[in-house]
Design a protein around this motif. Structure first.
Motif, PDB file in Angstrom:
ATOM      1  N   LEU A 159     -13.090  35.794  15.087  1.00 40.87           N
ATOM      2  CA  LEU A 159     -14.365  35.163  14.766  1.00 40.87           C
ATOM      3  C   LEU A 159     -14.710  35.287  13.284  1.00 40.87           C
ATOM      4  O   LEU A 159     -15.840  35.003  12.880  1.00 40.87           O
ATOM      5  N   THR A 160     -13.742  35.693  12.492  1.00 38.87           N
ATOM      6  CA  THR A 160     -13.933  35.812  11.055  1.00 38.87           C
ATOM      7  C   THR A 160     -13.946  34.416  10.427  1.00 38.87           C
ATOM      8  O   THR A 160     -13.096  33.581  10.736  1.00 38.87           O
ATOM      9  N   THR A 161     -14.901  34.162   9.553  1.00 36.55           N
ATOM     10  CA  THR A 161     -14.972  32.856   8.898  1.00 36.55           C
ATOM     11  C   THR A 161     -13.723  32.622   8.057  1.00 36.55           C
ATOM     12  O   THR A 161     -13.339  33.474   7.250  1.00 36.55           O
ATOM     13  N   SER A 162     -13.073  31.488   8.270  1.00 37.59           N
ATOM     14  CA  SER A 162     -11.837  31.186   7.543  1.00 37.59           C
ATOM     15  C   SER A 162     -11.704  29.680   7.367  1.00 37.59           C
ATOM     16  O   SER A 162     -12.502  28.902   7.901  1.00 37.59           O
ATOM     17  N   THR A 163     -10.691  29.273   6.622  1.00 39.49           N
ATOM     18  CA  THR A 163     -10.404  27.852   6.477  1.00 39.49           C
ATOM     19  C   THR A 163      -9.494  27.419   7.629  1.00 39.49           C
ATOM     20  O   THR A 163      -8.858  28.265   8.274  1.00 39.49           O
ATOM     21  N   PRO A 164      -9.401  26.122   7.892  1.00 31.54           N
ATOM     22  CA  PRO A 164      -8.481  25.659   8.941  1.00 31.54           C
ATOM     23  C   PRO A 164      -7.040  26.105   8.696  1.00 31.54           C
ATOM     24  O   PRO A 164      -6.338  26.503   9.632  1.00 31.54           O
ATOM     25  N   ALA A 165      -6.598  26.053   7.426  1.00 38.59           N
ATOM     26  CA  ALA A 165      -5.227  26.461   7.109  1.00 38.59           C
ATOM     27  C   ALA A 165      -5.022  27.947   7.388  1.00 38.59           C
ATOM     28  O   ALA A 165      -3.974  28.357   7.911  1.00 38.59           O
ATOM     29  N   GLN A 166      -6.010  28.763   7.059  1.00 41.71           N
ATOM     30  CA  GLN A 166      -5.910  30.196   7.334  1.00 41.71           C
ATOM     31  C   GLN A 166      -5.855  30.457   8.833  1.00 41.71           C
ATOM     32  O   GLN A 166      -5.116  31.327   9.301  1.00 41.71           O
ATOM     33  N   ALA A 167      -6.630  29.703   9.598  1.00 41.19           N
ATOM     34  CA  ALA A 167      -6.641  29.886  11.052  1.00 41.19           C
ATOM     35  C   ALA A 167      -5.285  29.530  11.653  1.00 41.19           C
ATOM     36  O   ALA A 167      -4.777  30.232  12.537  1.00 41.19           O
ATOM     37  N   ARG A 168      -4.696  28.437  11.191  1.00 40.47           N
ATOM     38  CA  ARG A 168      -3.376  28.046  11.714  1.00 40.47           C
ATOM     39  C   ARG A 168      -2.310  29.071  11.338  1.00 40.47           C
ATOM     40  O   ARG A 168      -1.442  29.408  12.149  1.00 40.47           O
ATOM     41  N   ALA A 169      -2.399  29.573  10.115  1.00 43.42           N
ATOM     42  CA  ALA A 169      -1.449  30.605   9.691  1.00 43.42           C
ATOM     43  C   ALA A 169      -1.646  31.885  10.498  1.00 43.42           C
ATOM     44  O   ALA A 169      -0.679  32.563  10.863  1.00 43.42           O
ATOM     45  N   ARG A 170      -2.891  32.221  10.797  1.00 42.97           N
ATOM     46  CA  ARG A 170      -3.170  33.431  11.582  1.00 42.97           C
ATOM     47  C   ARG A 170      -2.656  33.289  13.007  1.00 42.97           C
ATOM     48  O   ARG A 170      -2.182  34.259  13.606  1.00 42.97           O
ATOM     49  N   ALA A 171      -2.726  32.096  13.552  1.00 45.72           N
ATOM     50  CA  ALA A 171      -2.202  31.865  14.901  1.00 45.72           C
ATOM     51  C   ALA A 171      -0.700  32.111  14.937  1.00 45.72           C
ATOM     52  O   ALA A 171      -0.172  32.745  15.871  1.00 45.72           O
ATOM     53  N   GLU A 172       0.007  31.620  13.929  1.00 45.19           N
ATOM     54  CA  GLU A 172       1.450  31.840  13.860  1.00 45.19           C
ATOM     55  C   GLU A 172       1.760  33.311  13.626  1.00 45.19           C
ATOM     56  O   GLU A 172       2.693  33.874  14.215  1.00 45.19           O
ATOM     57  N   TRP A 173       0.971  33.940  12.773  1.00 47.69           N
ATOM     58  CA  TRP A 173       1.110  35.383  12.521  1.00 47.69           C
ATOM     59  C   TRP A 173       0.945  36.176  13.817  1.00 47.69           C
ATOM     60  O   TRP A 173       1.722  37.091  14.097  1.00 47.69           O
ATOM     61  N   ALA A 174      -0.065  35.828  14.605  1.00 45.79           N
ATOM     62  CA  ALA A 174      -0.298  36.525  15.872  1.00 45.79           C
ATOM     63  C   ALA A 174       0.870  36.325  16.833  1.00 45.79           C
ATOM     64  O   ALA A 174       1.278  37.248  17.542  1.00 45.79           O
ATOM     65  N   ARG A 175       1.405  35.099  16.846  1.00 42.02           N
ATOM     66  CA  ARG A 175       2.536  34.817  17.745  1.00 42.02           C
ATOM     67  C   ARG A 175       3.727  35.707  17.413  1.00 42.02           C
ATOM     68  O   ARG A 175       4.384  36.245  18.310  1.00 42.02           O
ATOM     69  N   THR A 176       4.003  35.878  16.120  1.00 45.67           N
ATOM     70  CA  THR A 176       5.140  36.718  15.725  1.00 45.67           C
ATOM     71  C   THR A 176       4.890  38.187  16.040  1.00 45.67           C
ATOM     72  O   THR A 176       5.839  38.972  16.106  1.00 45.67           O
TER      73      THR A 176
END
Length: 309
Positions: free
Chosen positions: A108-125
């Protein structure tokens, strides 16, 4: 012999009460604390961590379990780990080294769309499922349904559906798609419109600032006018979908451009800078001048195309 549904000495078994999902919450700023108190009040087992221990300790009397570090907090979570920190870099720092395998990470941290997509991939790894969130509320609205606050969610639909009830305790939930960046994008889109509205409000009050006009008398007129104009967003959306920017137009672009000098002159006469309006007026003139404005018969929707690079 006729039997009654329940014999006199029989024992009626009650249906088991569903156990509420335990939550681990990382981050106890104003918003995080509001989220924490709402989950505690609703009976969820809550483990909390905050960089400043005193904020976490303040929740102990309300039933929160205090984790000494992020690793301990994550281990304590049965599945659900919610993060509400300052920014994307803070999430990196806080979760560095934490074992997220098998966890559902809701950011729920405020971020940009690009940061959110990168974080999703980071979480997957890291072995976690990911859901991003954009909070459309301020802390006093959390846990108050009638206040109208809600949270955009995007990313794993399975995570959203599994935790929908728990996530809906602090505020209503609105799922906007499996693209992890969509919650942040919706969040920033709405807030951008809000700030543009605030800019118009600031200009309106500046115009009367030196006059014998009570701002309190202008306020209801201004609020009502903004409410009356708000439905035009639906017309704009329909024009964008259809590609017909003249559909339903009452005030054409040519007429509106012709009227803009009045707004600038009034500002100058009142000793007010037109800097909040001038950029938009410049876009209107560009749209009319470039010949794509249907001879000035379209409305203001074409300005959007000038903004998209």
């Amino acid at each position: 012999m006729t039997r009654t549904p329940v014999e006199k000495n029989s024992v009626v078994e009650k249906a088991p009460v569903a156990e509420k999902t335990p939550v681990t919450l990382l981050g106890l700023g104003a918003m995080g604390t509001a989220l924490a108190r709402t989950w505690l009040a609703a009976g969820h087992a809550l483990t909390v961590w905050n960089r400043t221990p005193a904020r976490a300790a303040a929740l102990a009397p309300e039933g929160a379990r205090i984790a000494k570090d992020v690793a301990e907090a994550v281990v304590a979570a049965s599945t659900l780990v919610v993060v509400c920190l300052l920014d994307d870099a803070s999430v990196d720092e806080a979760l560095d080294g934490a074992d997220l395998v098998g966890k559902d990470l809701v950011n729920l941290t405020t971020s940009t769309p690009a940061q959110a997509r990168a974080r999703a991939e980071w979480a997957r790894t890291r072995g976690a499922r990911y859901l991003d969130g954009g909070i459309m509320a301020v802390p006093p609205m959390i846990g108050v349904p009638e206040a109208g606050g809600y949270v955009f969610y995007s990313g794993s639909r399975d995570v959203f559906e599994q935790h929908r009830q728990t996530l809906g305790v602090p505020a209503r939930t609105t799922y906007v798609g499996e693209n992890a960046g969509f919650a942040a994008l919706h969040d920033v889109a709405l807030l951008s419109a809000m700030y543009a509205m605030f800019a118009g409000v600031a200009h309106a009050f500046a115009l009367i600032r030196k006059e014998d006009i009570d701002p309190a008398s202008l306020a209801p007129l201004l609020a009502d006018w903004l409410v009356a104009m708000a439905p035009t967003v639906h017309q704009t959306a329909e024009q964008l979908r259809s590609g017909d920017y003249t559909k339903g137009v009452v005030s054409g672009l040519a007429m509106q451009v012709a009227g803009t000098p009045t707004f600038v002159s009034t500002a100058e006469q009142q000793g007010v800078s037109p800097e909040l309006l001038s950029p938009y007026f410049a876009l209107m003139r560009r749209r009319l001048a470039d010949g794509s404005g249907e001879n000035g018969e379209e409305g203001l929707t074409g300005v959007i195309d000038l903004l998209v690079r």
